[in-house]
Design a protein around this motif. Structure first.
Motif, PDB file in Angstrom:
ATOM      1  N   GLU A   1      -4.516  -9.190  38.285  1.00 13.28           N
ATOM      2  CA  GLU A   1      -4.148 -10.536  37.818  1.00 13.28           C
ATOM      3  C   GLU A   1      -3.252 -10.494  36.584  1.00 13.28           C
ATOM      4  O   GLU A   1      -3.342 -11.341  35.686  1.00 13.28           O
ATOM      5  CB  GLU A   1      -5.403 -11.384  37.570  1.00 13.28           C
ATOM      6  CG  GLU A   1      -6.237 -11.576  38.835  1.00 13.28           C
ATOM      7  CD  GLU A   1      -7.441 -12.479  38.628  1.00 13.28           C
ATOM      8  OE1 GLU A   1      -7.644 -12.944  37.495  1.00 13.28           O
ATOM      9  OE2 GLU A   1      -8.167 -12.707  39.604  1.00 13.28           O
ATOM     10  N   ILE A   2      -2.372  -9.489  36.568  1.00 20.73           N
ATOM     11  CA  ILE A   2      -1.364  -9.374  35.513  1.00 20.73           C
ATOM     12  C   ILE A   2      -0.103 -10.131  35.924  1.00 20.73           C
ATOM     13  O   ILE A   2       0.610 -10.677  35.089  1.00 20.73           O
ATOM     14  CB  ILE A   2      -1.034  -7.884  35.243  1.00 20.73           C
ATOM     15  CG1 ILE A   2      -2.275  -7.157  34.724  1.00 20.73           C
ATOM     16  CG2 ILE A   2       0.128  -7.746  34.270  1.00 20.73           C
ATOM     17  CD1 ILE A   2      -2.102  -5.665  34.632  1.00 20.73           C
ATOM     18  N   MET A   3       0.149 -10.176  37.206  1.00 25.31           N
ATOM     19  CA  MET A   3       1.324 -10.865  37.739  1.00 25.31           C
ATOM     20  C   MET A   3       1.246 -12.359  37.387  1.00 25.31           C
ATOM     21  O   MET A   3       0.187 -12.966  37.547  1.00 25.31           O
ATOM     22  CB  MET A   3       1.372 -10.678  39.265  1.00 25.31           C
ATOM     23  CG  MET A   3       2.613 -11.206  39.942  1.00 25.31           C
ATOM     24  SD  MET A   3       2.547 -10.931  41.758  1.00 25.31           S
ATOM     25  CE  MET A   3       2.839  -9.160  41.850  1.00 25.31           C
ATOM     26  N   PRO A   4       2.342 -12.947  36.908  1.00 27.57           N
ATOM     27  CA  PRO A   4       2.339 -14.392  36.608  1.00 27.57           C
ATOM     28  C   PRO A   4       1.852 -15.202  37.806  1.00 27.57           C
ATOM     29  O   PRO A   4       2.170 -14.878  38.951  1.00 27.57           O
ATOM     30  CB  PRO A   4       3.809 -14.678  36.290  1.00 27.57           C
ATOM     31  CG  PRO A   4       4.337 -13.384  35.783  1.00 27.57           C
ATOM     32  CD  PRO A   4       3.639 -12.313  36.565  1.00 27.57           C
ATOM     33  N   LYS A   5       1.103 -16.250  37.540  1.00 30.18           N
ATOM     34  CA  LYS A   5       0.421 -16.985  38.602  1.00 30.18           C
ATOM     35  C   LYS A   5       1.366 -17.563  39.653  1.00 30.18           C
ATOM     36  O   LYS A   5       1.076 -17.530  40.842  1.00 30.18           O
ATOM     37  CB  LYS A   5      -0.435 -18.104  37.996  1.00 30.18           C
ATOM     38  CG  LYS A   5      -1.622 -17.611  37.182  1.00 30.18           C
ATOM     39  CD  LYS A   5      -2.557 -18.759  36.834  1.00 30.18           C
ATOM     40  CE  LYS A   5      -3.712 -18.332  35.940  1.00 30.18           C
ATOM     41  NZ  LYS A   5      -4.284 -17.034  36.209  1.00 30.18           N
TER      42      LYS A   5
ATOM     43  N   ILE B   1       4.281 -16.430  40.553  1.00 27.68           N
ATOM     44  CA  ILE B   1       4.816 -15.324  41.360  1.00 27.68           C
ATOM     45  C   ILE B   1       3.722 -14.761  42.255  1.00 27.68           C
ATOM     46  O   ILE B   1       3.968 -14.425  43.421  1.00 27.68           O
ATOM     47  CB  ILE B   1       5.405 -14.231  40.445  1.00 27.68           C
ATOM     48  CG1 ILE B   1       6.571 -14.811  39.634  1.00 27.68           C
ATOM     49  CG2 ILE B   1       5.870 -13.032  41.262  1.00 27.68           C
ATOM     50  CD1 ILE B   1       7.173 -13.855  38.635  1.00 27.68           C
ATOM     51  N   ALA B   2       2.506 -14.666  41.722  1.00 27.10           N
ATOM     52  CA  ALA B   2       1.384 -14.157  42.509  1.00 27.10           C
ATOM     53  C   ALA B   2       1.122 -15.029  43.735  1.00 27.10           C
ATOM     54  O   ALA B   2       0.806 -14.532  44.820  1.00 27.10           O
ATOM     55  CB  ALA B   2       0.133 -14.079  41.643  1.00 27.10           C
ATOM     56  N   ALA B   3       1.258 -16.350  43.578  1.00 28.33           N
ATOM     57  CA  ALA B   3       1.040 -17.260  44.698  1.00 28.33           C
ATOM     58  C   ALA B   3       2.067 -17.009  45.800  1.00 28.33           C
ATOM     59  O   ALA B   3       1.729 -16.970  46.999  1.00 28.33           O
ATOM     60  CB  ALA B   3       1.110 -18.701  44.229  1.00 28.33           C
ATOM     61  N   THR B   4       3.312 -16.805  45.420  1.00 28.19           N
ATOM     62  CA  THR B   4       4.375 -16.516  46.387  1.00 28.19           C
ATOM     63  C   THR B   4       4.148 -15.158  47.036  1.00 28.19           C
ATOM     64  O   THR B   4       4.335 -14.987  48.252  1.00 28.19           O
ATOM     65  CB  THR B   4       5.753 -16.543  45.694  1.00 28.19           C
ATOM     66  OG1 THR B   4       5.908 -17.775  45.005  1.00 28.19           O
ATOM     67  CG2 THR B   4       6.871 -16.381  46.709  1.00 28.19           C
ATOM     68  N   PHE B   5       3.759 -14.183  46.236  1.00 28.13           N
ATOM     69  CA  PHE B   5       3.485 -12.820  46.719  1.00 28.13           C
ATOM     70  C   PHE B   5       2.370 -12.859  47.772  1.00 28.13           C
ATOM     71  O   PHE B   5       2.475 -12.214  48.830  1.00 28.13           O
ATOM     72  CB  PHE B   5       3.085 -11.951  45.525  1.00 28.13           C
ATOM     73  CG  PHE B   5       3.017 -10.477  45.810  1.00 28.13           C
ATOM     74  CD1 PHE B   5       4.158  -9.737  46.080  1.00 28.13           C
ATOM     75  CD2 PHE B   5       1.793  -9.806  45.777  1.00 28.13           C
ATOM     76  CE1 PHE B   5       4.092  -8.373  46.326  1.00 28.13           C
ATOM     77  CE2 PHE B   5       1.718  -8.447  46.018  1.00 28.13           C
ATOM     78  CZ  PHE B   5       2.875  -7.724  46.295  1.00 28.13           C
ATOM     79  N   LYS B   6       1.332 -13.616  47.501  1.00 31.18           N
ATOM     80  CA  LYS B   6       0.189 -13.707  48.412  1.00 31.18           C
ATOM     81  C   LYS B   6       0.588 -14.353  49.737  1.00 31.18           C
ATOM     82  O   LYS B   6       0.093 -13.967  50.802  1.00 31.18           O
ATOM     83  CB  LYS B   6      -0.934 -14.509  47.750  1.00 31.18           C
ATOM     84  CG  LYS B   6      -2.221 -14.555  48.562  1.00 31.18           C
ATOM     85  CD  LYS B   6      -3.317 -15.288  47.792  1.00 31.18           C
ATOM     86  CE  LYS B   6      -4.622 -15.303  48.593  1.00 31.18           C
ATOM     87  NZ  LYS B   6      -5.705 -16.006  47.842  1.00 31.18           N
ATOM     88  N   ASN B   7       1.487 -15.340  49.669  1.00 34.70           N
ATOM     89  CA  ASN B   7       1.944 -16.007  50.886  1.00 34.70           C
ATOM     90  C   ASN B   7       2.830 -15.117  51.749  1.00 34.70           C
ATOM     91  O   ASN B   7       2.891 -15.273  52.967  1.00 34.70           O
ATOM     92  CB  ASN B   7       2.717 -17.289  50.536  1.00 34.70           C
ATOM     93  CG  ASN B   7       1.806 -18.403  50.064  1.00 34.70           C
ATOM     94  OD1 ASN B   7       0.624 -18.430  50.424  1.00 34.70           O
ATOM     95  ND2 ASN B   7       2.333 -19.311  49.260  1.00 34.70           N
ATOM     96  N   GLU B   8       3.506 -14.177  51.107  1.00 36.31           N
ATOM     97  CA  GLU B   8       4.481 -13.350  51.818  1.00 36.31           C
ATOM     98  C   GLU B   8       3.867 -12.122  52.479  1.00 36.31           C
ATOM     99  O   GLU B   8       4.376 -11.627  53.482  1.00 36.31           O
ATOM    100  CB  GLU B   8       5.596 -12.927  50.854  1.00 36.31           C
ATOM    101  CG  GLU B   8       6.780 -12.308  51.548  1.00 36.31           C
ATOM    102  CD  GLU B   8       8.028 -12.315  50.685  1.00 36.31           C
ATOM    103  OE1 GLU B   8       8.833 -11.390  50.834  1.00 36.31           O
ATOM    104  OE2 GLU B   8       8.187 -13.244  49.861  1.00 36.31           O
ATOM    105  N   PHE B   9       2.769 -11.628  51.931  1.00 29.95           N
ATOM    106  CA  PHE B   9       2.174 -10.391  52.440  1.00 29.95           C
ATOM    107  C   PHE B   9       0.696 -10.583  52.786  1.00 29.95           C
ATOM    108  O   PHE B   9       0.019 -11.442  52.222  1.00 29.95           O
ATOM    109  CB  PHE B   9       2.290  -9.269  51.401  1.00 29.95           C
ATOM    110  CG  PHE B   9       3.707  -8.923  51.026  1.00 29.95           C
ATOM    111  CD1 PHE B   9       4.485  -8.142  51.858  1.00 29.95           C
ATOM    112  CD2 PHE B   9       4.258  -9.386  49.843  1.00 29.95           C
ATOM    113  CE1 PHE B   9       5.796  -7.815  51.517  1.00 29.95           C
ATOM    114  CE2 PHE B   9       5.558  -9.074  49.483  1.00 29.95           C
ATOM    115  CZ  PHE B   9       6.330  -8.294  50.328  1.00 29.95           C
ATOM    116  N   ASN B  10       0.228  -9.751  53.707  1.00 29.27           N
ATOM    117  CA  ASN B  10      -1.202  -9.711  54.014  1.00 29.27           C
ATOM    118  C   ASN B  10      -1.870  -8.844  52.952  1.00 29.27           C
ATOM    119  O   ASN B  10      -1.751  -7.617  52.985  1.00 29.27           O
ATOM    120  CB  ASN B  10      -1.430  -9.136  55.409  1.00 29.27           C
ATOM    121  CG  ASN B  10      -2.904  -9.130  55.791  1.00 29.27           C
ATOM    122  OD1 ASN B  10      -3.784  -9.348  54.958  1.00 29.27           O
ATOM    123  ND2 ASN B  10      -3.187  -8.884  57.057  1.00 29.27           N
TER     124      ASN B  10
END
Length: 284
Positions: A160-164, A166-175
């Motif tokens: 949970e170091i990644m900015p929130k 960006i993390a939300a987008t990252f989570k949507n893009e990958f399993n």
């Protein structure tokens, strides 16, 4: 016919030339890194390319340059497989670093670096490669490579170091299911390629301050361990090969300038330059 191949861990670019040195076709296969992929899988990946198998008996020479081909054992593994498929071919298997040199500086002295799925560097003195250290691959080296940045992105997400945003987008893009990630990292072929797959996220969000920060830090680490120890003068030409260098050219050039170095050229895909080198220098 002659086959020239530039192979990384993610993909291999193949180009076939006829006896007049004219291109017949070009095709891609999955990566053929014999240091991380099993014999059966290596053979399967080659046989899956019908353009290659259809002309296998017509091939007289193969010049294969690949990731993981810098030491004798993996070279022999891949060469044996190629010889079993291309039964009439004289086959030379060499490391991808040599292909990078031929594609970049030809036969002129230069520092040549690879920033792709993996990373590496050397000084070419006009005749031989001078490597400051052996590459031990993606688990402990490969600074500023696709798999290196993939590891950082995954760690930052789970810690949970990644900015929130960006993390939300990252989570949507990958399993990012934990079991799925662990399965790909520890049970599947090519974990380095899997990690490098996350690097495409950086390309899509390259203007984000967080992304630019980790890219810059990675490039500084690469210079620290892979370029500065070569102890060459600032006038020495420096070439970079690979998509990481290509897409983040501005950050790479900025880091180089901090060390009073200037990058001569950045080549995204070296295969065309490599083929031209062979056309000019090798008696086909």
């Amino acid at each position: 016919m002659i086959l020239i191949a530039d192979g990384g861990s993610t993909k291999v670019d193949w180009i076939a030339l006829d006896s007049n040195r004219e291109e017949v076709f070009r095709v891609k296969s999955l990566g053929l890194n014999p240091a991380v992929v099993s014999k059966n899988e290596l053979q399967k990946r080659i046989l899956a390319v019908s353009k290659l198998t259809k002309i296998s008996e017509k091939i007289s020479e193969i010049h294969f340059y690949g990731a993981g081909c810098g030491t004798p054992i993996p070279v022999k593994i891949l060469k044996d497989i190629l010889e079993s498929i291309f039964v009439h071919a004289n086959i030379v298997v060499a490391e991808d670093m040599l292909a990078a040199v031929y594609a970049a500086s030809g036969e002129k002295p230069a520092i040549v670096c690879i920033l792709g799925t993996g990373s590496n560097s050397c000084y070419f003195n006009g005749e031989n490669l001078e490597m400051k250290t052996a590459s031990l691959g993606y688990t402990i080296m490969d600074e500023a490579s696709g798999n290196y940045f993939g590891k950082i992105l995954l760690r930052d997400f789970y810690y949970e170091i990644m900015p929130k945003n960006i993390a939300a987008t990252f989570k949507n893009e990958f399993n990012l299911d934990v079991d799925t990630v662990k399965f790909n990292l520890y049970r599947q072929e090519n974990p380095n390629m899997y990690l490098a797959g996350f690097a495409k996220f950086m390309f899509e969000h390259k203007e984000e301050k967080y992304i630019r920060k980790i890219i810059k830090k990675g490039f500084k680490t690469f210079f620290k361990y892979r370029i500065l120890p070569l102890n060459k003068s600032p006038e020495t030409p420096i070439y970079f090969i690979g998509s990481i260098a290509f897409y983040f050219r501005d950050i790479l050039e900025d880091v180089a300038s901090k060390y009073t170095l200037k990058i001569t050229a950045i080549i995204q895909r070296p295969i065309d330059n490599l083929v031209q080198y062979h056309k000019e220098k090798i008696n086909l």
